[in-house]
Enzyme design. Structure first.
Site, PDB file in Angstrom:
ATOM      1  N   CYS A   1       4.781  -0.145   2.736  1.00  0.00           N
ATOM      2  CA  CYS A   1       5.336  -1.462   3.059  1.00  0.00           C
ATOM      3  C   CYS A   1       6.738  -1.389   3.639  1.00  0.00           C
ATOM      4  O   CYS A   1       7.085  -2.169   4.521  1.00  0.00           O
ATOM      5  CB  CYS A   1       5.273  -2.390   1.859  1.00  0.00           C
ATOM      6  SG  CYS A   1       6.022  -1.687   0.390  1.00  0.00           S
TER       7      CYS A   1
ATOM      8  N   ILE B   1      10.046  10.689  11.668  1.00  0.00           N
ATOM      9  CA  ILE B   1      11.451  10.548  12.075  1.00  0.00           C
ATOM     10  C   ILE B   1      12.365  10.627  10.850  1.00  0.00           C
ATOM     11  O   ILE B   1      13.410  11.279  10.860  1.00  0.00           O
ATOM     12  CB  ILE B   1      11.671   9.218  12.833  1.00  0.00           C
ATOM     13  CG1 ILE B   1      11.020   9.308  14.221  1.00  0.00           C
ATOM     14  CG2 ILE B   1      13.160   8.885  12.956  1.00  0.00           C
ATOM     15  CD1 ILE B   1      11.167   8.061  15.067  1.00  0.00           C
TER      16      ILE B   1
ATOM     17  N   ASP C   1       0.820  -1.218   0.000  1.00  0.00           N
ATOM     18  CA  ASP C   1       0.000   0.000   0.000  1.00  0.00           C
ATOM     19  C   ASP C   1       0.854   1.268   0.000  1.00  0.00           C
ATOM     20  O   ASP C   1       0.379   2.350   0.326  1.00  0.00           O
ATOM     21  CB  ASP C   1      -0.942   0.006   1.226  1.00  0.00           C
ATOM     22  CG  ASP C   1      -0.164   0.004   2.535  1.00  0.00           C
ATOM     23  OD1 ASP C   1       1.093  -0.029   2.498  1.00  0.00           O
ATOM     24  OD2 ASP C   1      -0.797   0.024   3.596  1.00  0.00           O
TER      25      ASP C   1
ATOM     26  N   HIS D   1       8.096  -2.910  -4.041  1.00  0.00           N
ATOM     27  CA  HIS D   1       7.551  -3.518  -2.830  1.00  0.00           C
ATOM     28  C   HIS D   1       8.602  -4.128  -1.897  1.00  0.00           C
ATOM     29  O   HIS D   1       9.592  -4.688  -2.351  1.00  0.00           O
ATOM     30  CB  HIS D   1       6.531  -4.591  -3.224  1.00  0.00           C
ATOM     31  CG  HIS D   1       5.845  -5.187  -2.036  1.00  0.00           C
ATOM     32  ND1 HIS D   1       5.063  -4.435  -1.196  1.00  0.00           N
ATOM     33  CD2 HIS D   1       5.855  -6.447  -1.531  1.00  0.00           C
ATOM     34  CE1 HIS D   1       4.618  -5.216  -0.215  1.00  0.00           C
ATOM     35  NE2 HIS D   1       5.082  -6.430  -0.401  1.00  0.00           N
TER      36      HIS D   1
END
Lengths: 111, 261
Positions: free
Chosen positions: B81, B167, B78, B254
Site C-alpha cells: 500500500c 529503486i 496487501d 496501512h
C-alpha cells in the site's frame, strides 16, 4: 546443475524442476530437485523439496531462474557434511507434493 | 557473507496445519482483493469517522484531519500500500505539473542503468523498467481516468510497485553506510533489502519512505494516526524540508492517500 569444484558435491550432477504459476513473477516458482541424485544436504529433503527463503517469503520478482540456481549452488557449496534434515522421514511421509504448501521456518543461516 | 546466501535453514512443523493455514491466508487475501480496489475512488474523510465511532482517540484525530484535508483514497491493504499509494498520488500530481513531469521522466529513464550497475539482473529489471516507463509515458497524455484505470489493473499496478521497490533497494544499497544504522536485527543493508524491500507484499517502514523519497527527490508528508496523546495526526515530512507533493495517511500497518485541495 553441477556441484561446485572443491566442495563436497564436486562432480555430482543434479536436476532441478521449475514450475511457474499464473502469479509468477510476483510469486516464486515452485522449485524442487528431481531425478536419481537428490543432494544430501541439511536443507534438502529426500523428496527433492528445498528449504530456501527466496523460494517462499523472501522471493523477489527481480530474481531470475539463474539467480535461483546460483543461490542453490551457494547453499550446497557452504555445506561441510552430507546430512539429511533431522525431520526428513516425518516430512517426506506427510508433506504435500507442492513445497509451496509448506510453511517453512528459517532458523539457521550458517549453511 | 556473500549476497547469494539467502539460504537459511529448515524444519517444517505441523504439516497438516500448514496447508490449512496457507489456505486460510489465501482466502483472506481473496476476500480483500474481491472487496477493496488496488486504488479506490476519492471519498470524504467522514467515511473514516464511522469506522471509529466508539474510539475517542482516533475520532478526535479523524475530525482534525477532516479540517486539514478535503478527501482521501484508499489503497488495498496487501503490504504494497505504501508503494502503490505513493506512485498513484505522485503520478496524479505530475498530471498537473508538466515541468516536474519532464524531470521525473528523465530521472526514471536513467534509473535503469543505475540499478543494473547496482547489481540487479538486467533482463528481469528491463521487464519492470519497460512497464514502469509505459505508465510514466501515460502521464504525458494527461488523462486522470486512464491513470486510475491503469493502477487498478494488477499487471501494470504491480509492475510499478516492483520497480519502486527496486529503486528503494538501490538507494539503500548506494547509501548503505548511512542506512545501516537504522536496520534492526543482525543483518546487512543488502540482506535487509533482500528480505524487506524487494519482495512483494512486505510492509514499508520509515526507512523505505526515506529511501524512496530521497532517491526520486519527491516530498512526502505522512500523517500518523496512532494512540498518541496529541489531538491531531502528527505529520512527518520525507525527506525533511522538501516541498510536499504526496500526502499519505498512516494507520497502524496501512497507508492511504490524502488530498488537501
Amino acid at each position: 546443475m553441477q556441484g561446485a569444484e572443491g566442495t563436497i558435491y564436486d562432480k555430482e550432477h543434479f536436476q532441478l524442476q521449475f514450475k511457474f504459476g499464473p502469479s509468477y513473477p510476483f510469486e516464486s516458482p515452485e522449485v524442487i530437485f528431481v531425478g536419481q541424485n537428490i543432494p544430501v544436504h541439511p536443507h534438502v529433503y529426500s523428496n527433492g523439496h528445498i528449504c530456501l527463503s527466496i523460494l517462499s517469503e523472501d522471493w523477489s520478482p527481480a530474481l531470475s531462474v539463474q539467480s535461483v540456481c546460483v543461490s542453490i549452488i551457494s547453499m550446497l557449496s557452504s555445506c561441510k557434511k552430507k546430512e539429511r534434515p533431522l525431520d526428513n522421514d516425518l516430512y517426506v511421509k506427510s508433506c504435500s507434493q507442492n513445497p509451496k504448501h509448506t510453511r517453512w521456518m528459517y532458523h539457521d543461516d550458517e549453511i | 557473507m556473500d549476497s547469494n546466501r539467502e539460504t537459511l535453514a529448515s524444519k517444517p512443523q505441523g504439516l497438516e496445519q500448514d496447508e490449512l493455514i496457507i489456505q486460510q491466508h489465501r482466502e483472506i487475501e481473496k476476500e480483500i482483493s474481491d472487496s477493496i480496489l488496488l486504488i479506490g475512488q476519492k471519498e470524504e474523510l467522514t467515511s473514516l469517522e464511522s469506522e471509529y465511532i466508539n474510539d475517542s482517540v482516533y475520532l478526535t484525530k479523524v475530525q482534525d484531519l477532516n479540517k486539514k484535508y478535503k478527501c482521501m483514497r484508499r489503497a488495498r491493504p496487501d503490504g504494497n500500500c505504501f508503494f502503490r499509494s505513493f506512485a498513484f498520488a505522485y503520478f496524479e500530481y505530475l498530471l498537473d505539473h508538466n515541468e516536474e513531469y519532464k524531470h521525473f521522466k528523465e530521472r526514471a529513464l536513467k534509473s535503469k542503468e543505475e540499478l543494473i550497475s547496482c547489481g540487479f539482473t538486467q533482463f528481469t529489471l528491463e521487464d519492470f523498467h519497460d512497464t514502469f516507463m509505459e505508465v510514466v509515458n501515460m502521464i504525458g497524455e494527461g488523462q486522470h481516468e486512464k491513470l486510475y484505470d491503469t493502477f487498478n489493473m494488477q499487471g501494470y499496478s504491480d509492475y510499478v510497485v516492483v520497480y519502486l521497490r527496486l529503486i528503494t533497494s538501490g538507494q539503500l544499497q548506494k547509501e548503505a553506510d548511512f542506512y545501516k544504522h537504522f536496520i534492526d536485527g543482525d543483518r546487512t543493508v543488502k540482506e535487509f533489502c533482500h528480505q524487506e524491500v524487494e519482495p512483494m507484499f512486505k510492509e514499508s517502514d520509515h526507512i523505505h519512505i526515506i529511501a524512496l523519497s530521497t532517491a526520486l527527490n519527491v516530498g512526502v508528508r505522512v500523517r500518523y494516526m496512532d494512540r498518541g496523546e496529541s489531538s491531531e495526526a502528527i505529520a512527518h515530512d520525507f525527506p525533511e524540508g522538501a516541498a510536499v507533493c504526496v500526502n499519505l495517511l498512516y494507520r497502524p500497518g496501512h497507508y492511504d492517500i490524502l488530498y488537501s485541495g
